[in-house]
Write a protein that holds these residues in place. Structure first.
Motif, PDB file in Angstrom:
ATOM      1  N   GLN A   1       0.851  -1.185   0.000  1.00 13.15           N
ATOM      2  CA  GLN A   1       0.000   0.000   0.000  1.00 13.15           C
ATOM      3  C   GLN A   1       0.889   1.239   0.000  1.00 13.15           C
ATOM      4  O   GLN A   1       1.986   1.223   0.580  1.00 13.15           O
ATOM      5  N   LEU A   2       0.410   2.291  -0.652  1.00 13.49           N
ATOM      6  CA  LEU A   2       1.135   3.557  -0.718  1.00 13.49           C
ATOM      7  C   LEU A   2       0.190   4.676  -0.311  1.00 13.49           C
ATOM      8  O   LEU A   2      -1.028   4.556  -0.490  1.00 13.49           O
ATOM      9  N   ILE A   3       0.757   5.728   0.253  1.00 18.24           N
ATOM     10  CA  ILE A   3      -0.045   6.915   0.584  1.00 18.24           C
ATOM     11  C   ILE A   3       0.544   8.056  -0.238  1.00 18.24           C
ATOM     12  O   ILE A   3       1.721   8.403  -0.052  1.00 18.24           O
ATOM     13  N   ILE A   4      -0.247   8.604  -1.149  1.00 18.89           N
ATOM     14  CA  ILE A   4       0.320   9.584  -2.090  1.00 18.89           C
ATOM     15  C   ILE A   4      -0.403  10.918  -1.985  1.00 18.89           C
ATOM     16  O   ILE A   4      -1.633  10.982  -2.055  1.00 18.89           O
ATOM     17  N   ARG A   5       0.402  11.960  -1.806  1.00 15.84           N
ATOM     18  CA  ARG A   5      -0.181  13.312  -1.706  1.00 15.84           C
ATOM     19  C   ARG A   5      -0.007  14.022  -3.040  1.00 15.84           C
ATOM     20  O   ARG A   5       1.090  13.982  -3.626  1.00 15.84           O
ATOM     21  N   LEU A   6      -1.055  14.683  -3.486  1.00 17.66           N
ATOM     22  CA  LEU A   6      -0.996  15.393  -4.768  1.00 17.66           C
ATOM     23  C   LEU A   6      -0.062  16.591  -4.675  1.00 17.66           C
ATOM     24  O   LEU A   6      -0.194  17.426  -3.777  1.00 17.66           O
ATOM     25  N   VAL A   7       0.910  16.657  -5.591  1.00 21.21           N
ATOM     26  CA  VAL A   7       1.751  17.851  -5.727  1.00 21.21           C
ATOM     27  C   VAL A   7       1.214  18.575  -6.958  1.00 21.21           C
ATOM     28  O   VAL A   7       1.215  18.004  -8.056  1.00 21.21           O
ATOM     29  N   PRO A   8       0.706  19.822  -6.812  1.00 14.25           N
ATOM     30  CA  PRO A   8       0.120  20.504  -7.972  1.00 14.25           C
ATOM     31  C   PRO A   8       1.099  20.523  -9.148  1.00 14.25           C
ATOM     32  O   PRO A   8       2.269  20.866  -8.967  1.00 14.25           O
ATOM     33  N   ASP A   9       0.623  20.094 -10.316  1.00 11.42           N
ATOM     34  CA  ASP A   9       1.436  19.990 -11.544  1.00 11.42           C
ATOM     35  C   ASP A   9       2.536  18.939 -11.473  1.00 11.42           C
ATOM     36  O   ASP A   9       3.373  18.861 -12.371  1.00 11.42           O
ATOM     37  N   GLY A  10       2.592  18.172 -10.420  1.00 14.53           N
ATOM     38  CA  GLY A  10       3.591  17.098 -10.331  1.00 14.53           C
ATOM     39  C   GLY A  10       3.251  16.000 -11.330  1.00 14.53           C
ATOM     40  O   GLY A  10       2.085  15.629 -11.491  1.00 14.53           O
ATOM     41  N   LEU A  11       4.258  15.480 -12.007  1.00 16.88           N
ATOM     42  CA  LEU A  11       3.996  14.536 -13.105  1.00 16.88           C
ATOM     43  C   LEU A  11       3.439  13.207 -12.613  1.00 16.88           C
ATOM     44  O   LEU A  11       2.469  12.683 -13.162  1.00 16.88           O
ATOM     45  N   CYS A  12       4.060  12.635 -11.576  1.00 18.64           N
ATOM     46  CA  CYS A  12       3.619  11.313 -11.138  1.00 18.64           C
ATOM     47  C   CYS A  12       2.316  11.407 -10.330  1.00 18.64           C
ATOM     48  O   CYS A  12       1.389  10.615 -10.541  1.00 18.64           O
ATOM     49  N   THR A  13       2.230  12.397  -9.446  1.00 20.76           N
ATOM     50  CA  THR A  13       1.028  12.473  -8.607  1.00 20.76           C
ATOM     51  C   THR A  13      -0.202  12.878  -9.432  1.00 20.76           C
ATOM     52  O   THR A  13      -1.308  12.404  -9.178  1.00 20.76           O
ATOM     53  N   THR A  14      -0.018  13.713 -10.450  1.00 20.55           N
ATOM     54  CA  THR A  14      -1.163  14.058 -11.315  1.00 20.55           C
ATOM     55  C   THR A  14      -1.650  12.796 -12.016  1.00 20.55           C
ATOM     56  O   THR A  14      -2.863  12.562 -12.150  1.00 20.55           O
ATOM     57  N   TYR A  15      -0.684  11.975 -12.449  1.00 18.88           N
ATOM     58  CA  TYR A  15      -1.082  10.716 -13.101  1.00 18.88           C
ATOM     59  C   TYR A  15      -1.913   9.879 -12.125  1.00 18.88           C
ATOM     60  O   TYR A  15      -2.986   9.385 -12.473  1.00 18.88           O
ATOM     61  N   VAL A  16      -1.419   9.760 -10.890  1.00 18.37           N
ATOM     62  CA  VAL A  16      -2.123   8.930  -9.903  1.00 18.37           C
ATOM     63  C   VAL A  16      -3.514   9.498  -9.615  1.00 18.37           C
ATOM     64  O   VAL A  16      -4.502   8.766  -9.549  1.00 18.37           O
ATOM     65  N   PHE A  17      -3.603  10.812  -9.467  1.00 18.56           N
ATOM     66  CA  PHE A  17      -4.883  11.414  -9.063  1.00 18.56           C
ATOM     67  C   PHE A  17      -5.878  11.517 -10.218  1.00 18.56           C
ATOM     68  O   PHE A  17      -7.078  11.405 -10.012  1.00 18.56           O
ATOM     69  N   GLU A  18      -5.387  11.747 -11.435  1.00 17.01           N
ATOM     70  CA  GLU A  18      -6.346  12.032 -12.520  1.00 17.01           C
ATOM     71  C   GLU A  18      -6.500  10.914 -13.533  1.00 17.01           C
ATOM     72  O   GLU A  18      -7.455  10.901 -14.295  1.00 17.01           O
ATOM     73  N   TYR A  19      -5.548  10.000 -13.574  1.00 16.21           N
ATOM     74  CA  TYR A  19      -5.595   8.986 -14.643  1.00 16.21           C
ATOM     75  C   TYR A  19      -5.656   7.551 -14.114  1.00 16.21           C
ATOM     76  O   TYR A  19      -6.280   6.696 -14.731  1.00 16.21           O
ATOM     77  N   LEU A  20      -4.997   7.266 -13.018  1.00 19.34           N
ATOM     78  CA  LEU A  20      -4.872   5.881 -12.563  1.00 19.34           C
ATOM     79  C   LEU A  20      -6.225   5.335 -12.105  1.00 19.34           C
ATOM     80  O   LEU A  20      -6.977   6.013 -11.400  1.00 19.34           O
ATOM     81  N   GLN A  21      -6.535   4.115 -12.552  1.00 14.00           N
ATOM     82  CA  GLN A  21      -7.823   3.490 -12.229  1.00 14.00           C
ATOM     83  C   GLN A  21      -7.592   2.134 -11.578  1.00 14.00           C
ATOM     84  O   GLN A  21      -6.565   1.494 -11.840  1.00 14.00           O
ATOM     85  N   VAL A  22      -8.594   1.693 -10.817  1.00 22.21           N
ATOM     86  CA  VAL A  22      -8.568   0.327 -10.290  1.00 22.21           C
ATOM     87  C   VAL A  22      -8.478  -0.629 -11.484  1.00 22.21           C
ATOM     88  O   VAL A  22      -9.086  -0.383 -12.523  1.00 22.21           O
ATOM     89  N   ASN A  23      -7.689  -1.675 -11.311  1.00 24.75           N
ATOM     90  CA  ASN A  23      -7.416  -2.710 -12.337  1.00 24.75           C
ATOM     91  C   ASN A  23      -6.290  -2.362 -13.289  1.00 24.75           C
ATOM     92  O   ASN A  23      -5.861  -3.207 -14.066  1.00 24.75           O
ATOM     93  N   ASP A  24      -5.808  -1.104 -13.261  1.00 30.49           N
ATOM     94  CA  ASP A  24      -4.643  -0.757 -14.101  1.00 30.49           C
ATOM     95  C   ASP A  24      -3.432  -1.553 -13.631  1.00 30.49           C
ATOM     96  O   ASP A  24      -3.323  -1.904 -12.448  1.00 30.49           O
ATOM     97  N   ILE A  25      -2.512  -1.791 -14.574  1.00 34.60           N
ATOM     98  CA  ILE A  25      -1.261  -2.469 -14.233  1.00 34.60           C
ATOM     99  C   ILE A  25      -0.153  -1.411 -14.167  1.00 34.60           C
ATOM    100  O   ILE A  25      -0.057  -0.560 -15.056  1.00 34.60           O
ATOM    101  N   VAL A  26       0.645  -1.457 -13.094  1.00 33.07           N
ATOM    102  CA  VAL A  26       1.744  -0.482 -12.955  1.00 33.07           C
ATOM    103  C   VAL A  26       3.059  -1.228 -12.694  1.00 33.07           C
ATOM    104  O   VAL A  26       3.042  -2.386 -12.283  1.00 33.07           O
ATOM    105  N   ASN A  27       4.170  -0.531 -12.936  1.00 30.26           N
ATOM    106  CA  ASN A  27       5.492  -1.071 -12.595  1.00 30.26           C
ATOM    107  C   ASN A  27       5.975  -0.426 -11.312  1.00 30.26           C
ATOM    108  O   ASN A  27       5.898   0.800 -11.165  1.00 30.26           O
ATOM    109  N   VAL A  28       6.473  -1.244 -10.387  1.00 27.80           N
ATOM    110  CA  VAL A  28       7.136  -0.697  -9.204  1.00 27.80           C
ATOM    111  C   VAL A  28       8.467  -1.427  -9.031  1.00 27.80           C
ATOM    112  O   VAL A  28       8.579  -2.601  -9.365  1.00 27.80           O
TER     113      VAL A  28
END
Ligand SMILES: Cc1cc2nc3c(=O)[nH]c(=O)nc-3n(C[C@H](O)[C@H](O)[C@H](O)COP(=O)(O)OP(=O)(O)OC[C@H]3O[C@@H](n4cnc5c(N)ncnc54)[C@H](O)[C@@H]3O)c2cc1C
Ligand code: FES
Length: 367
Positions: A198-225
């Protein structure tokens, strides 16, 4: 006369800047460094096409050095010892290396371009770091700008980590970023069930990764970690423990506390969490449950900007002024800090003023 000198300086620096840019472009377009050998710890040899950064070439070979900025040269995490090759130390590396490291041939692997055969030394445990494919199984709002992600590991399907360590999450190319970007996120669960994180992610305004997580990432998506990384973990002593976090800095502390609860730790623990207002608080019920389950654990939220709506009767202001109240035996106290660089610096100063030894202060700075 002065005008002539200023103009000459401007023209000369303009021409040198242009030449440097042309050299970089020419290097990118035309240079061919052929095959280069990377010798690792005198034991393993990789034959790879030169021209990319050492960090990238190692990653492509399944060897993952720490990196929190995805190779941008801004975190200083990707250090590695280069005993042969690698070229001269670059100005971009110097701010992250102290004198001893420079004398010990330590370099930033994301800045070193492999153009010739090179020999490096890396700790053996780096070979245990893996790249995982994972499915997003849950995305939960913890506050208006903090989300909890649950990732089910698919391949490999389990991970070994210490509570407090972090992984790198890769956001694929999307509307706001043509390249994939990788960023560091602390694992927030304890390593009892090894098939998910589990991860806890805070939105950084205009941040590339956090914007992706907040606006694009959906349940069932596959990600690389990739992971686990880091040396922010619980020291196995009986010293008192003081945890201090702000914002999403709760992530590694939650992992540590979950671990301590499950192991029925009898250590004395205080957890001070700094937030602006009541709407920045989260996991409050969980932490109150831990207060009941652990022998000697106190949770102290501190609000720096409580509004009238908060109807807040708890601690206000900044955390350090409360240290005398909560640090009972400073010489026997270990402090675990997590949050922004500014918060970490202020807290370290306060801890030292209150007698906590510097070598018992451990932290992850979310820079
Ligand atoms: C070891 C480690 C562990 C971390 N763990 C977590 C975690 O558990 N949860 C979490 O939310 N974050 C964590 N971070 C921070 C995380 O890695 C990213 O830096 C953060 O999410 C911003 O990424 P981004 O791509 O959205 O922003 P970027 O595109 O990298 O940055 C956009 C702009 O915001 C600035 N910026 C970058 N980060 C921050 C920030 N945190 N606050 C304010 N401004 C910033 C940058 O300077 C830049 O100008 C951790 C960092 C480290 C080093
Ligand atoms: S990866 Fe961040 S400085 Fe090299």
């Amino acid at each position: 006369m002065i005008v002539v000198i200023v103009n000459t300086v401007l023209i000369v620096s303009g021409i040198s800047g242009l030449l440097a840019l042309l050299l970089v472009i020419a290097d990118m377009l035309f240079a061919n460094y052929g095959e280069c050998k990377i010798n690792i710890n005198g034991k393993k040899e990789l034959n790879l096409k030169g021209g990319s950064s050492l960090l990238t070439l190692l990653n492509e070979s399944g060897i993952y050095l720490a990196s929190a900025c995805g190779g941008r040269g801004s975190c200083g995490f990707c250090k590695c010892k280069i005993t042969q090759g690698g070229g001269p130390l670059l100005p971009t590396e110097k701010p992250f290396l102290n004198k001893t490291e420079i004398n010990n041939q330590i370099r930033l692997s994301c800045q070193v371009k492999v153009k010739e055969d090179i020999s490096i030394e890396i700790p053996e445990d780096i070979f245990n770091i893996r790249k995982f494919k994972a499915r997003v199984t849950d995305i939960k709002d913890l506050t208006y700008d903090i989300k909890e992600l649950t990732l089910q590991l698919i391949k490999p399907d389990s991970i070994d980590f210490k509570p407090g360590q972090y992984i790198q999450l890769e956001a694929p190319p999307y509307e706001k970023s043509k390249q994939p970007v990788s960023r560091a996120y602390s694992i927030s669960n304890a390593p009892f069930e090894k098939d998910f994180i589990q991860l806890i992610i805070r939105l950084v305004p205009d941040g590339l990764c956090t914007t992706y997580v907040f606006e694009y990432l959906q349940v069932n998506d596959i990600v690389n970690v990739t992971g686990p990384f880091g040396d922010f973990y619980i020291r196995d002593t009986q010293a008192d423990m003081l945890f201090i976090a702000g914002g999403s800095g709760k992530a590694p502390i939650k992992s540590m506390l979950e671990y301590l609860v499950k192991n029925k730790s009898r250590r004395k623990m205080v957890y001070m969490f700094g937030a602006q207002t009541k709407k920045d608080l989260y996991y409050t019920a969980l932490l109150e449950k831990y207060e009941k389950e652990l022998l000697d654990f106190t949770y102290v939220p501190v609000l720096s900007k409580p509004t009238q709506e908060c109807e807040w009767e708890g601690k206000c202001g900044y955390i350090p002024p409360y240290f005398p109240e909560y640090i009972k035996d400073p010489k026997n106290t270990e402090a675990y800090l997590c949050g922004s660089p500014g918060m970490i610096a202020a807290v370290i100063k306060g801890l030292k003023e209150n007698g906590v030894p510097e070598d018992k202060i451990y932290y992850d700075s979310f820079a």
